[in-house]
Design an enzyme around this catalytic site. Sequence first.
Site, PDB file in Angstrom:
ATOM      1  CE  LYS A 223      -4.025  -2.099   0.259  1.00 26.05           C
ATOM      2  NZ  LYS A 223      -5.165  -1.835  -0.646  1.00 26.05           N
ATOM      3  CG  ASP A 251      -4.051  -0.571  -3.786  1.00 32.92           C
ATOM      4  OD1 ASP A 251      -4.483   0.497  -4.242  1.00 32.92           O
ATOM      5  OD2 ASP A 251      -4.783  -1.468  -3.330  1.00 32.92           O
ATOM      6  CD  GLU A 277      -5.131  -2.680  -6.521  1.00 35.22           C
ATOM      7  OE1 GLU A 277      -4.202  -3.510  -6.593  1.00 35.22           O
ATOM      8  OE2 GLU A 277      -6.125  -2.831  -5.797  1.00 35.22           O
ATOM      9  CD  GLU A 304     -10.269  -1.669  -4.480  1.00 39.11           C
ATOM     10  OE1 GLU A 304      -9.159  -2.206  -4.589  1.00 39.11           O
ATOM     11  OE2 GLU A 304     -10.780  -1.353  -3.385  1.00 39.11           O
ATOM     12  CG  ASP A 327     -15.732  -5.406  -5.593  1.00 38.62           C
ATOM     13  OD1 ASP A 327     -14.888  -5.157  -4.710  1.00 38.62           O
ATOM     14  OD2 ASP A 327     -16.829  -5.948  -5.341  1.00 38.62           O
ATOM     15  CG  HIS A 354     -11.408  -5.694  -4.701  1.00 37.26           C
ATOM     16  ND1 HIS A 354     -12.415  -5.082  -3.986  1.00 37.26           N
ATOM     17  CD2 HIS A 354     -10.286  -5.491  -3.989  1.00 37.26           C
ATOM     18  CE1 HIS A 354     -11.913  -4.524  -2.906  1.00 37.26           C
ATOM     19  NE2 HIS A 354     -10.623  -4.753  -2.867  1.00 37.26           N
TER      20      HIS A 354
END
Lengths: 435, 435
Positions: A223, A251, A277, A304, A327, A354
Site C-alpha cells: 500500500k 496500491d 493500482e 474495484e 469487484d 478484487h
Amino acid sequence: MSTTITRVTARDIRFPTSKSLDGSDAMNATSDYSATYVTLETDSSLGLQGHGLTFTIGRGNELCVEAVKSLAKLFVVGRTLEDITANFGAYWHEIVAGDCQLRWVGPEKGVIHLATAAIINAIWDLWAKQAGKPVWKLLVDMSPEELVRCVDFTYLTDVLTPEEAIALLRRVEPGKAAREREMLEQGFPGYTTAAGWLGYSEEKMRTLARAAVADGWTHLKQKVGADIEQDLRRARILREELGWDRKLMMDANQTWDVDQAVENMRKLAAFDPWWIEEPTSPDDVLGHAEIRRRIHPIGVATGEHAHNRVMFKQFFQAKAFDFCQLDPARLGGLNEVLAVVLMAAKFGVPVCPHGGGVGLCQYSQNIVLFDYIAVAASLENRVLEYVDHLHENFVEPIVIRRGRYMPPKLPGYSVTMKEQSLDRFAYPHGAEWIS
Amino acid sequence: MSTTITRVTARDIRFPTSKSLDGSDAMNATSDYSATYVTLETDSSLGLQGHGLTFTIGRGNELCVEAVKSLAKLFVVGRTLEDITANFGAYWHEIVAGDCQLRWVGPEKGVIHLATAAIINAIWDLWAKQAGKPVWKLLVDMSPEELVRCVDFTYLTDVLTPEEAIALLRRVEPGKAAREREMLEQGFPGYTTAAGWLGYSEEKMRTLARAAVADGWTHLKQKVGADIEQDLRRARILREELGWDRKLMMDANQTWDVDQAVENMRKLAAFDPWWIEEPTSPDDVLGHAEIRRRIHPIGVATGEHAHNRVMFKQFFQAKAFDFCQLDPARLGGLNEVLAVVLMAAKFGVPVCPHGGGVGLCQYSQNIVLFDYIAVAASLENRVLEYVDHLHENFVEPIVIRRGRYMPPKLPGYSVTMKEQSLDRFAYPHGAEWIS
C-alpha cells in the site's frame, strides 16, 4: 416443480477490523470490514436457501441493508428461481432499471447497486446450490448461448454484441476440459497483500514479507500513497525480502491527482513495480489512460470501485488499464461481472478481480476459474488477490496451497457464512458489538 | 459571535405526480417527484435555519433520508457556520472523503452523494440567509479568491488549478456590475419542457405547445426515446406549433445504445433539433463523444445524472457534449457545482443546469445568474429549463416573465418550502398519503 423465493432478509454484519489496522491504506485508515448479508428463503422441501453479500467497510452498511429491502419487495419475493434464470439477463435488467424510482438514486451505482449485487449474487448462490455445483462449475458447464443469456447488453452493443460474445466463448471451447483438470490439480495463481497494509510497522511488514516468501508467494502488494518517503522506504524493505524475480505491486487507493501519480511512480519505478493500482479517482477513465501512457512500462490496475459495465467499457476503449480489477459485489452481481469478463476477453485485458475485504476472495475465486477455463484460456498476467482475514467465518473458506487458490467444492457462490458468525458480528446487537 | 448548527433533520417529502403523468419520459414513466428535505437548526438568536433538498422521484428517497442522518452525525451537528465557510472547500472535502467508511458506499456517487448535496446546499442556504442575500448574489459579491476557496480541486488539477480559476474569474470582473443590472431588469433566458412529457396525448401536447408560444417561450423540449415513430409524429406537431425559428430540443432520458442514438437522431434531424439530451448512459463519456461526432451539427446535452466533478472533467476533455447540464443536487452541492462551472468556463462549454423535478429550477436560477454575471459573461447557447409543477410549495417560487427567469430576491438558496406543504406531503404519514 419450481422453487419460489418466499422471504428475503438482509443482515448488517460488521467485523471490528479497525482495532488491528488490518486492511489499512492511504484512503481507508480505519475500516470495519462489513457485509450486507442477504438470505433468500424458499419453499423448497430441501430447505434450500441462497446467500449473497455486498462488502462495505462499516458505516454506510445500514444504507445497503435498507436498499436490499426496498429492492426485494419489488423484484424478489414471490418470484421463482426457474422464472428468473430462464432469462437471467432480462431479469437483471429488470432489477437495475425496472423501477425508475429506485433507479434514480443510482443509476447503477452507489448504495442501490451494492444492494443489487448482494441480491443477484444470492440468486446465483441459490441456483448453484440447486444444481449441486459451485458457481464456477455451474458457469463452466453452460453453453455459450446459456451464458450470454445471463448478460444484459444494454449500453454495450457499440463494443460487444451477443453474437460476438458467443463467438468468443466458442473459440476456446476445445481446451475447456483440460483447463478444468489443470485448475483442480494446480489451482489458480494468487498474490498476497497481507504484508503491505499501511498501518503495520516496517518491522511487522518485513516479518510478514519474509513469511510470505517462505509460503511460496511470488507476487506481493504494497500500500502506498500517504507519504512518498515512507513508500520508498517500505518498497526498499519489500525488495530486500522479495528479491527482484518476484513481482511487487503497489496500491495508492485513489489518493493522487493525475500529475502527482506520475511524479510519485517515477520515483517508485526504482523498485520495479509490476502495477500501480488505483492511482487516482476510480471514475477518471481518461486520467488513468494518461497516467498509463506516462509511466510505461509500469502497468496500471484499477476497477474495484468502477461501478458498472459502462465504466469498464470505457476503461477498455481508452486503453486506460493493464489489469481489470472488477469487484464481484460493486458491479451489480455476477451477471454484470460476466459482461465485463467478456469485454476483457475481446480487448485482451487480463481480469484480476478484487479480493480482500470480507467475502471478496470467496466470490472472486469462482470468477477467475470460470474466466480461465471458459473465456480467457490464459494465465498470463493473471493473479487473484489474497488477504488473510476473516476466512474462518465462512462455511467453506478459501484454500491456498503454495500461493495458489484451490477450487471450492461446495455448491453455491462460496459466501455462505457460519450462523454463529452472523450472530456474533450482527451490528449493533451482536455479542462482538455489545461487549 | 458564531452560529452553531445544533440539530439536523431530514424529511421524506413526496408529491404524487405519477397520478397525472407530469414528468413522464421514456425512462421514468411514473415518477413521484420527491425531496429529501434537510433543515439545519442553529443557536442563532434570530432563529436562523438552513434548508436544502435533494431531488428523487419516489422510492429510494428513504435511503437518502437515512444517508443524511449518517453524514449529519459525523460532520454537521456541533459545527459553526463560520468554521465551515472559512475554508468551505476543505470542509466539502471532509464531508465527501473524511469518513472512509461512508465514502466507500459511493464514493462520491449515488445515495451518499445525493445526501451530501442536500446538506451542503442547506449550509449555503444558511450562509446566504445570514448574509441577507440570495445565493446568486452572495456568490457574485465574493472575490475570486473567496470563490476558489469554496472549491475542492482534488482530482481536477490536471485540467484546472486554483490559480487558473482565479485568473478566469478575474478576467470578467470588469463587466460584473453591468451584467447584474441586466439580469435584474431582463432576467435569464429559459426554456420549457411543459408540453413535451411522454405521457401526454398528442392533442394535449399541441395545446400546451401553442400556449407556450403565446407565453413567449422561444425554446421547447420534447421527450423522445420510447418509440421512434411516435417521436417523429410528435416532433412534426411541435414544429407546426413552433415554426422553424424557435428552438426545439429533444431528450431521450438514457434509453438508447450508442449506435441506436445515432440512427434515431439521423431520422429526427428532419425537425432540426437544437440538442439531443441524455442519448445514452449518463456514465458513457466516450459514447456521448462518439454520438456527438456522428450527429453533428445536432448538439449533445447531458449532465443531470453525471455524479461528480470527475465525470464532468472527462466530458470536457473528451469533447463529449455541447451543453453542460449539471444538476444542483446530484453533484455534491454548490461547492462541486462551482468546480464544474469553472471547468466549463475554461473549456468554453455553456452551462444549462438541470431544472424540473421539485426544487431544481429553484436552485438552478441562482447558478445561471452567478455564472453569467461572474464567470461565463455570455448568454450564447445558455438557457435554463423551466418545468411548471409544484412551485406553489416554495416560500419564494420562481418568477418567469416572457420566457425568462427573474432573479430571486429573498435571502437563501431559494428552496425553503412552506411548512404546510412539508406537512401535507410528508411520506408516508402526511395528509396526501394517508387519504
